[in-house]
Design an enzyme around this catalytic site. Structure first.
Site, mmCIF file in Angstrom:
data_model
loop_
_atom_site.group_PDB
_atom_site.id
_atom_site.type_symbol
_atom_site.label_atom_id
_atom_site.label_comp_id
_atom_site.label_asym_id
_atom_site.label_seq_id
_atom_site.Cartn_x
_atom_site.Cartn_y
_atom_site.Cartn_z
ATOM 1 N N PHE A 123 -11.132 20.201 29.986
ATOM 2 C CA PHE A 123 -11.647 18.825 29.973
ATOM 3 C C PHE A 123 -10.508 17.888 29.590
ATOM 4 C CE2 PHE A 123 -13.473 14.977 28.215
ATOM 5 C CZ PHE A 123 -14.369 14.632 29.209
ATOM 6 N N ASP A 210 -2.803 19.383 25.778
ATOM 7 C CA ASP A 210 -3.829 18.393 25.445
ATOM 8 C C ASP A 210 -4.453 18.809 24.109
ATOM 9 O OD1 ASP A 210 -6.041 16.804 25.140
ATOM 10 O OD2 ASP A 210 -6.765 17.035 27.204
ATOM 11 N N LYS A 239 -8.747 11.245 19.877
ATOM 12 C CA LYS A 239 -9.895 11.432 18.970
ATOM 13 C C LYS A 239 -9.638 11.179 17.479
ATOM 14 C CE LYS A 239 -13.082 13.999 21.846
ATOM 15 N NZ LYS A 239 -12.529 14.493 23.109
HETATM 16 C C1 LIG Z 1 -12.376 14.054 24.468
HETATM 17 C C2 LIG Z 1 -11.240 14.654 25.209
HETATM 18 C C3 LIG Z 1 -10.520 13.915 26.172
HETATM 19 C C4 LIG Z 1 -10.934 12.533 26.618
HETATM 20 O O1 LIG Z 1 -10.883 11.623 25.570
HETATM 21 P P1 LIG Z 1 -11.596 10.176 25.741
HETATM 22 O O2 LIG Z 1 -11.118 9.448 24.507
HETATM 23 O O3 LIG Z 1 -13.071 10.418 25.735
HETATM 24 O O4 LIG Z 1 -11.109 9.588 26.991
HETATM 25 C C5 LIG Z 1 -9.435 14.518 26.752
HETATM 26 N N1 LIG Z 1 -9.041 15.759 26.418
HETATM 27 C C6 LIG Z 1 -9.707 16.494 25.497
HETATM 28 C C7 LIG Z 1 -9.221 17.848 25.157
HETATM 29 C C8 LIG Z 1 -10.829 15.972 24.872
HETATM 30 O O5 LIG Z 1 -11.505 16.709 23.988
#
Ligand SMILES: *Cc1c(COP(=O)(O)O)cnc(C)c1O
Length: 395
Positions: A123, A210, A239
């Site tokens: 994701f 990520d 986050k």
């Molecule tokens: C939540 C998340 C995103 C996206 O972040 P947003 O602030 O909602 O755009 C991208 N990568 C990972 C691993 C995430 O958990």
């Protein structure tokens, strides 16, 4: 717009790992706004930093130097081993920056149509490029045509990345979550991360990690890649970085840090004084209050408690996680547990339909962790005691 099927509850205030709703009912927060409220709620140093900064200066522009942004970039570089930082406002923007960076890097090497290796169940966000990089059809459905240029492989399987390397000469980078969050708390092996580093070195690819959900102290170190003893080329954060004030960051090292030039990328809000002050206060509190050690210890209490009570039981596929990032996978969909836990005064989440997910604030103490267990374990047990839905178990 109707983008969320919302739980009918609204919170009015919070303190550490506790929040209160409009009727005054108290809840134990084991989700932290999906890994966002690093310091929990109402942390005095954070609220003071936000109040002070907002009274002095909230926003200027990236047309000018921003002292708070420079301080935060220096701090992030020091804790991550990276050389440069681009600031944005969210996780998807951090990933967008990385995708653009990888393409520019590829074109710089003379690759006409650069590709990025991405993982099943990944994701990376919900913008067009990041939902195309995401490995979940539900996120992509209806938004075709997807952005091209992604090569998908199974997660935590180095052989398939090697095969991609031999089949596709246009690949220039790998994008991976060291622990997949939305995908169900899937923990990659540290050897996999080291093997990816080796493969990227031998191919001249960028290793882009990520850590939007798993990073920033949640697993006992600043970043999960540090457990593997490797140094990526690009690191993505968002986050938990400013404990709830929107911020994202794309960190880069070496050649990758020199790819963007004035005019190639930008952001109006990214790295503004307010967000950077909140991030600086968050990072300072993590260090001053020993929150990484705490995350490791309390995560251990939760994981051990859940394993002891649930692992191996009929209906429980696996209990897994690292630090304060924990998943309990059941054999069938268990979204109903979210409402049952709420009723019992506990905030949790279910992802991938069958995985109970815990992402508590890093300030949770042991007695609070035991309260999480004492609410959650009986709920899961009685959920499992119900007749299984009429569908093949372990589909
Ligand atoms: C939540 C998340 C995103 C996206 O972040 P947003 O602030 O909602 O755009 C991208 N990568 C990972 C691993 C995430 O958990």
């Amino acid at each position: 717009m109707n983008t969320y099927s919302r739980i009918p509850v609204a919170f009015t205030r919070g303190e550490r790992v506790w929040v209160w709703d409009e009727s005054g009912k108290k809840y134990l927060d084991a989700l932290a706004g999906i890994a966002v409220n690093t310091l929990g709620h109402g942390h005095a140093k954070l609220t003071r930093a936000i109040a002070e900064q907002s009274s002095r200066l909230i926003h200027t522009s990236n047309l000018y130097r921003i002292a708070e942004q420079e301080r935060l970039a220096d701090k992030l570089a020091a804790i991550s081993g990276m050389d440069g930082v681009f600031f944005c406002n969210s996780g998807c923007e951090a990933n967008e920056a990385a995708i653009k960076l990888a393409r520019l890097y590829g074109h710089g090497k003379g690759v006409e149509s650069p590709g990025i290796v991405v993982m099943d169940k990944a994701f990376h966000g919900r913008t067009l490029a990041t939902l195309s990089a995401t490995g979940n059809r539900k996120v992509q459905q209806g938004f075709e045509p997807l952005v091209p240029g992604f090569v998908r492989v199974p997660f935590n399987d180095i052989e398939s990345v090697r095969q991609a390397a031999s089949h596709d000469k246009s690949v220039v980078a790998v994008l991976v979550e060291p622990i997949q969050g939305e995908g169900g708390i899937n923990v990659s092996s540290m050897q996999y991360l080291r093997d990816l580093r080796g493969l990227c070195d031998s191919q001249g690819w960028l290793l882009m990690v990520d850590e939007v959900q798993c990073g920033l102290g949640r697993t006992g170190k600043w970043f999960v890649y540090q457990h593997a003893g490797i140094q990526p080329d690009v690191v993505l954060l968002a986050k938990g970085l400013a404990s709830g004030v929107p911020i994202g960051a794309c960190l880069a090292r070496g050649a990758a840090a020199a790819v963007f030039k004035p005019g190639t990328h930008g952001s109006t809000f990214g790295g503004n004084p307010l967000a950077c002050a909140a991030a600086l206060a968050t990072l300072a509190a993590i260090e001053e209050e020993g929150l990484m050690k705490n995350a490791e210890r309390i995560g251990g209490v939760l994981l051990a408690g859940l394993r002891e009570a649930l692992a191996g039981r009929p209906g429980v596929t696996e209990v897994r996680g690292h630090g304060l990032m924990i998943g309990v996978e059941l054999d069938w969909p268990c979204g109903d547990l979210v409402g049952q836990a709420l009723e019992a005064g506990l905030l949790i989440n279910v992802t991938m339909e069958k995985v109970i997910r815990l992402l508590p604030p890093l300030v949770m103490n042991e007695s609070e962790a035991r309260q999480v267990l004492s609410i959650l374990v009986p709920l899961v047990r009685s959920f499992l005691a119900q007749p299984a839905p009429a569908m093949p178990a372990r589909a």
